[in-house]
Structure formats: C-alpha cells, structure tokens
Design a protein around this motif. Structure first.
Motif, PDB file in Angstrom:
ATOM      1  N   ILE A  55       3.289   0.080   2.626  1.00 47.28           N
ATOM      2  CA  ILE A  55       2.273  -0.788   2.027  1.00 47.28           C
ATOM      3  C   ILE A  55       2.614  -2.248   2.296  1.00 47.28           C
ATOM      4  CG2 ILE A  55       1.303  -1.598  -0.166  1.00 47.28           C
ATOM      5  CD1 ILE A  55       1.649   1.343  -1.138  1.00 47.28           C
ATOM      6  N   LYS A  72       6.097   2.544  -0.390  1.00 53.53           N
ATOM      7  CA  LYS A  72       6.088   1.130  -0.774  1.00 53.53           C
ATOM      8  C   LYS A  72       6.357   0.232   0.432  1.00 53.53           C
ATOM      9  CE  LYS A  72       5.177   1.002  -5.141  1.00 53.53           C
ATOM     10  NZ  LYS A  72       4.016   0.294  -5.648  1.00 53.53           N
ATOM     11  N   ILE A  89      -2.618   2.875  -5.558  1.00 51.87           N
ATOM     12  CA  ILE A  89      -2.787   1.951  -4.444  1.00 51.87           C
ATOM     13  C   ILE A  89      -4.257   1.580  -4.369  1.00 51.87           C
ATOM     14  CG2 ILE A  89      -2.574   1.628  -1.953  1.00 51.87           C
ATOM     15  CD1 ILE A  89      -0.392   3.806  -2.026  1.00 51.87           C
TER      16      ILE A  89
END
Length: 148
Positions: free
Chosen positions: A46, A43, A20
C-alpha cells in the motif's frame, strides 16, 4: 510479545481484518507469524503504491534524467553515448515519451518495438529496448515505480 492482533475462527484459522479505502480485506493463515508477514507485506504494498501515485515524470522527462545521471562519460565511449542519446531522441521520446511513467505498460513498449520493426529498424530496436529496460530498472531502484 508482539502487539499484532488477530481473531481465531471456529475452523482454527487466524484472521486479520484490514480496511483499505473503506473496504475490508481479510488475511487468513494457520500460523501467527505467517499472518503477521502477510499483514506487513500488504502494508508495504500500500505504501509503495502511494509513492508511485506521486511519480510526476513522463518517460521523456525521466529518460533525460537517466541519461544525465547514469550514462557515465568516463566509462562509455562517445559512440555508445551517442547511440543512447539517439535512441532516446529518435524512438523513445516520439513513441512513449508523453506517457507518465506510472501509466507505462508493456503494451506501450511492445507497440514502440513493433513500429520500429515495421520500419525495418533491427539493431537500433534491440538497443532501444535495452535502454528502456535500464531506464525502468533505475526508476524501480529509485522507488518511482514498483516491480510487477
């Protein structure tokens, strides 16, 4: 069979490496399904964070949007609608209206409430806090903010 890939460590734990912003993040678990769930959650977090970065509204702008779209004139009487608009106009906009919603913190809201308390405002303080909560909850529902 899932295409989810991971590595088995010598101690028996499963590990998944995720990068990341050019920084490695390691997820660990003893169960493959749990590891995959952690990966999916990471995920999603994010992606939600990226959506929040694109939130263009200040509290003042979004409070107007909220009032125009969610204060139903058929269900609320005129006194309630006026009370909501007064809270937005007199307290929310001057105190926290300039802050972009993605940067709004609990401290900002607490300062607004403390300022109202110092001025001797009691009933409107409670209503204003209720209005702020409703505005923020609708922003969360519209994925402009994340709940945290």
């Amino acid at each position: 069979m899932s295409k989810f890939k991971y590595t088995i460590r010598a101690d028996g734990r499963l590990v998944k490496k995720v990068t990341i912003n050019k920084e490695p993040v390691y997820l660990y678990s003893y169960d493959a399904k749990d590891l995959e769930a952690q990966y999916i959650k990471l995920k999603n977090d994010i992606n939600e964070g990226e959506k929040n970065k694109n939130n263009p509204y200040t509290m003042s702008q979004y409070s107007d949007i909220w009032y125009d779209n969610y204060v139903d004139p058929t269900k609320l009487d005129n006194a309630t609608k006026k009370m909501y608009s007064d809270c937005i106009r007199l307290y929310i906009k001057p105190e926290i209206g300039h802050i972009k919603m993605k940067y709004l913190t609990d401290l900002d809201i607490t300062k607004m409430i403390n300022t109202m308390t110092a001025k001797g405002i009691t009933r409107r303080r409670e209503v204003t806090l209720q209005v702020v909560r409703q505005i923020i909850n609708k922003a969360i529902a519209n994925k402009l903010l994340t709940y945290n």
